[in-house]
Design a protein around this motif. Sequence first.
Motif, PDB file in Angstrom:
ATOM      1  N   TRP A   1      13.847 -45.906  17.435  1.00  8.27           N
ATOM      2  CA  TRP A   1      14.662 -46.509  16.387  1.00  8.27           C
ATOM      3  C   TRP A   1      14.554 -48.032  16.390  1.00  8.27           C
ATOM      4  N   LEU A   2      14.419 -48.633  17.572  1.00  6.00           N
ATOM      5  CA  LEU A   2      14.424 -50.091  17.709  1.00  6.00           C
ATOM      6  C   LEU A   2      13.070 -50.686  17.306  1.00  6.00           C
ATOM      7  N   PRO A   3      13.061 -51.700  16.426  1.00  5.16           N
ATOM      8  CA  PRO A   3      11.789 -52.351  16.081  1.00  5.16           C
ATOM      9  C   PRO A   3      11.132 -52.963  17.314  1.00  5.16           C
ATOM     10  N   ASN A   4       9.813 -52.978  17.327  1.00  4.03           N
ATOM     11  CA  ASN A   4       9.081 -53.464  18.491  1.00  4.03           C
ATOM     12  C   ASN A   4       9.411 -54.907  18.847  1.00  4.03           C
ATOM     13  N   ASN A   5       9.676 -55.737  17.818  1.00  6.07           N
ATOM     14  CA  ASN A   5       9.931 -57.147  18.089  1.00  6.07           C
ATOM     15  C   ASN A   5      11.304 -57.403  18.712  1.00  6.07           C
ATOM     16  N   LYS A   6      12.132 -56.360  18.839  1.00  2.00           N
ATOM     17  CA  LYS A   6      13.455 -56.514  19.459  1.00  2.00           C
ATOM     18  C   LYS A   6      13.531 -55.857  20.842  1.00  2.00           C
ATOM     19  N   THR A   7      12.426 -55.289  21.278  1.00  2.00           N
ATOM     20  CA  THR A   7      12.448 -54.539  22.539  1.00  2.00           C
ATOM     21  C   THR A   7      12.898 -55.386  23.713  1.00  2.00           C
ATOM     22  N   SER A   8      12.492 -56.659  23.745  1.00  2.00           N
ATOM     23  CA  SER A   8      12.815 -57.519  24.887  1.00  2.00           C
ATOM     24  C   SER A   8      13.949 -58.495  24.597  1.00  2.00           C
ATOM     25  N   HIS A   9      14.634 -58.337  23.462  1.00  2.00           N
ATOM     26  CA  HIS A   9      15.796 -59.186  23.171  1.00  2.00           C
ATOM     27  C   HIS A   9      16.915 -58.845  24.160  1.00  2.00           C
ATOM     28  N   PRO A  10      17.582 -59.857  24.742  1.00  2.00           N
ATOM     29  CA  PRO A  10      18.606 -59.587  25.774  1.00  2.00           C
ATOM     30  C   PRO A  10      19.645 -58.552  25.370  1.00  2.00           C
ATOM     31  N   LEU A  11      20.118 -58.604  24.106  1.00  2.00           N
ATOM     32  CA  LEU A  11      21.126 -57.639  23.676  1.00  2.00           C
ATOM     33  C   LEU A  11      20.580 -56.224  23.717  1.00  2.00           C
ATOM     34  N   TRP A  12      19.358 -56.036  23.212  1.00  2.00           N
ATOM     35  CA  TRP A  12      18.777 -54.703  23.124  1.00  2.00           C
ATOM     36  C   TRP A  12      18.214 -54.234  24.455  1.00  2.00           C
ATOM     37  N   VAL A  13      18.150 -55.136  25.431  1.00  2.00           N
ATOM     38  CA  VAL A  13      17.829 -54.728  26.802  1.00  2.00           C
ATOM     39  C   VAL A  13      19.099 -54.331  27.542  1.00  2.00           C
ATOM     40  N   ALA A  14      20.185 -55.045  27.276  1.00  2.00           N
ATOM     41  CA  ALA A  14      21.454 -54.767  27.967  1.00  2.00           C
ATOM     42  C   ALA A  14      21.999 -53.389  27.611  1.00  2.00           C
ATOM     43  N   LEU A  15      21.859 -52.977  26.356  1.00  2.00           N
ATOM     44  CA  LEU A  15      22.421 -51.688  25.936  1.00  2.00           C
ATOM     45  C   LEU A  15      21.836 -50.510  26.715  1.00  2.00           C
ATOM     46  N   PRO A  16      20.504 -50.357  26.784  1.00  2.00           N
ATOM     47  CA  PRO A  16      19.985 -49.223  27.568  1.00  2.00           C
ATOM     48  C   PRO A  16      20.323 -49.321  29.049  1.00  2.00           C
ATOM     49  N   VAL A  17      20.445 -50.545  29.586  1.00  2.00           N
ATOM     50  CA  VAL A  17      20.839 -50.691  30.987  1.00  2.00           C
ATOM     51  C   VAL A  17      22.230 -50.085  31.198  1.00  2.00           C
ATOM     52  N   ILE A  18      23.145 -50.338  30.263  1.00  2.00           N
ATOM     53  CA  ILE A  18      24.494 -49.771  30.345  1.00  2.00           C
ATOM     54  C   ILE A  18      24.421 -48.247  30.265  1.00  2.00           C
ATOM     55  N   PHE A  19      23.594 -47.748  29.348  1.00  2.00           N
ATOM     56  CA  PHE A  19      23.469 -46.296  29.186  1.00  2.00           C
ATOM     57  C   PHE A  19      22.867 -45.645  30.429  1.00  2.00           C
ATOM     58  N   ILE A  20      22.014 -46.371  31.139  1.00  2.00           N
ATOM     59  CA  ILE A  20      21.409 -45.829  32.362  1.00  2.00           C
ATOM     60  C   ILE A  20      22.410 -45.855  33.517  1.00  2.00           C
ATOM     61  N   LEU A  21      23.115 -46.966  33.655  1.00  2.00           N
ATOM     62  CA  LEU A  21      24.025 -47.122  34.793  1.00  2.00           C
ATOM     63  C   LEU A  21      25.247 -46.211  34.701  1.00  2.00           C
ATOM     64  N   THR A  22      25.655 -45.836  33.485  1.00  2.00           N
ATOM     65  CA  THR A  22      26.840 -44.978  33.340  1.00  2.00           C
ATOM     66  C   THR A  22      26.681 -43.651  34.072  1.00  2.00           C
ATOM     67  N   PRO A  23      25.619 -42.855  33.798  1.00  2.00           N
ATOM     68  CA  PRO A  23      25.470 -41.609  34.571  1.00  2.00           C
ATOM     69  C   PRO A  23      25.144 -41.853  36.036  1.00  2.00           C
ATOM     70  N   VAL A  24      24.476 -42.977  36.340  1.00  2.00           N
ATOM     71  CA  VAL A  24      24.154 -43.276  37.744  1.00  2.00           C
ATOM     72  C   VAL A  24      25.438 -43.396  38.558  1.00  2.00           C
ATOM     73  N   PHE A  25      26.418 -44.129  38.056  1.00  2.00           N
ATOM     74  CA  PHE A  25      27.681 -44.294  38.787  1.00  2.00           C
ATOM     75  C   PHE A  25      28.456 -42.984  38.864  1.00  2.00           C
ATOM     76  N   LEU A  26      28.411 -42.186  37.795  1.00  2.00           N
ATOM     77  CA  LEU A  26      29.104 -40.895  37.823  1.00  2.00           C
ATOM     78  C   LEU A  26      28.496 -39.970  38.874  1.00  2.00           C
ATOM     79  N   VAL A  27      27.176 -39.985  38.975  1.00  2.00           N
ATOM     80  CA  VAL A  27      26.501 -39.124  39.948  1.00  2.00           C
ATOM     81  C   VAL A  27      26.713 -39.638  41.370  1.00  2.00           C
ATOM     82  N   LEU A  28      26.710 -40.956  41.555  1.00  2.00           N
ATOM     83  CA  LEU A  28      26.968 -41.516  42.878  1.00  2.00           C
ATOM     84  C   LEU A  28      28.344 -41.113  43.391  1.00  2.00           C
TER      85      LEU A  28
END
Length: 379
Positions: free
Chosen positions: A136-163
């Motif tokens: 969904w995300l345009p290629n030119n936004k892949t490395s934008h800080p906002l669009w990098v922070a969002l998937p990091v949050i989505f990754i860390l959420t289940p990581v903390f639940l599983v820990l």
Amino acid sequence: MSYLEYNTKYIPSGFRKLLYLHWPIILLLTAVACAGFLMLYSVSGGRPEIWMEPQMKRFALGVVLMIGVAMVPIWFWRNMAFVAFGGSLLLLLGVEFFGEVRQGAQRWIDIGFMRLQPSELTKITLVMFLAAYYDWLPNNKTSHPLWVALPVIFILTPVFLVLNQPDLGTALLLLMGGATMMFLAGVHWLYWATVIGGGVGAIVAVFQSRGTPWQLLKDYQYRRIDTFIDPANDPLGAGYHITQAKIALGSGGWTGRGFMQGTQSRLNFLPEKHTDFIFTTLAEEFGFIGAFTLLVLYLLIILFCVVSAIGNKDRFASLLTLGIAMTFFLFFAVNMAMVTGLAPVVGVPLPLVSYGGSAMLVLLVAFGLVQSAHVHRPR
């Protein structure tokens, strides 16, 4: 139009999809599963009803599910990615309140006909979600800080639940799987340099926190790290598992002791011989040749997935296939490293070989997504 497409254009679409399935992957998965059946038969002492027969039934059900998932167009799975990921997070939250406690860990939900481990499901739904996100995300936004922070949050959420369950092995797999998806999507290398620096800092913090009120890991997890560093310090205690595993690996030699002739497993020296440490049983009975053959089968599955992804012009399908392939790689790489003493023991099963219902069914459904991407790729 390819030869296959030309000769099947008058066949009904449902049957044509069966022909378009990536049959080499299915055959390789079956070969690995059959190796698992043999090992489960061996570690049960020749009693198939204990572990082998239930595992065979689960595999048969998993293959049906895989083909069923493959028949569904890939765009449907793209649209369902957010729902699937959200559902797996709800199941992880459900574990906190309704989960079943086994061996000191709260990781399972009893759904009647089986005990479901939601963290296994999350490994795949996270890959689906990130593939849909970067599609969904345009290629030119892949490395934008906002669009990098969002998937990091989505990754860390289940990581903390599983820990919190606690399940360090699965949490690490989720973290590495999510990071792999971000790398495949093309996130800038400076972020990875930051992550590496943060990882070093996290390792230091883990060791510094030991014995303090803010200790980051459980005591048994620290013991596993100590065992990894020097198993000989406590060969009859914390180092027992890895010491016995190394004895089994070494005693197999080149060709092994023979089927059902492994002394470490038959005499119950090996811990968790039907789950996490089943690879050592295989290496003891079939030697280096048997262990290397299994590794080749795994790598061929990865190779076919990568080739399929490279030839797929659909971004979501390509990212999904690569993500599942790399997640599958992490599964067996971490397990093999764990039982050979190259990594701490973190409780990761060997895919399609170790005994377990949730892990096998979820993995075969994941390969159903790979098949869907292959069957419905643009032609």
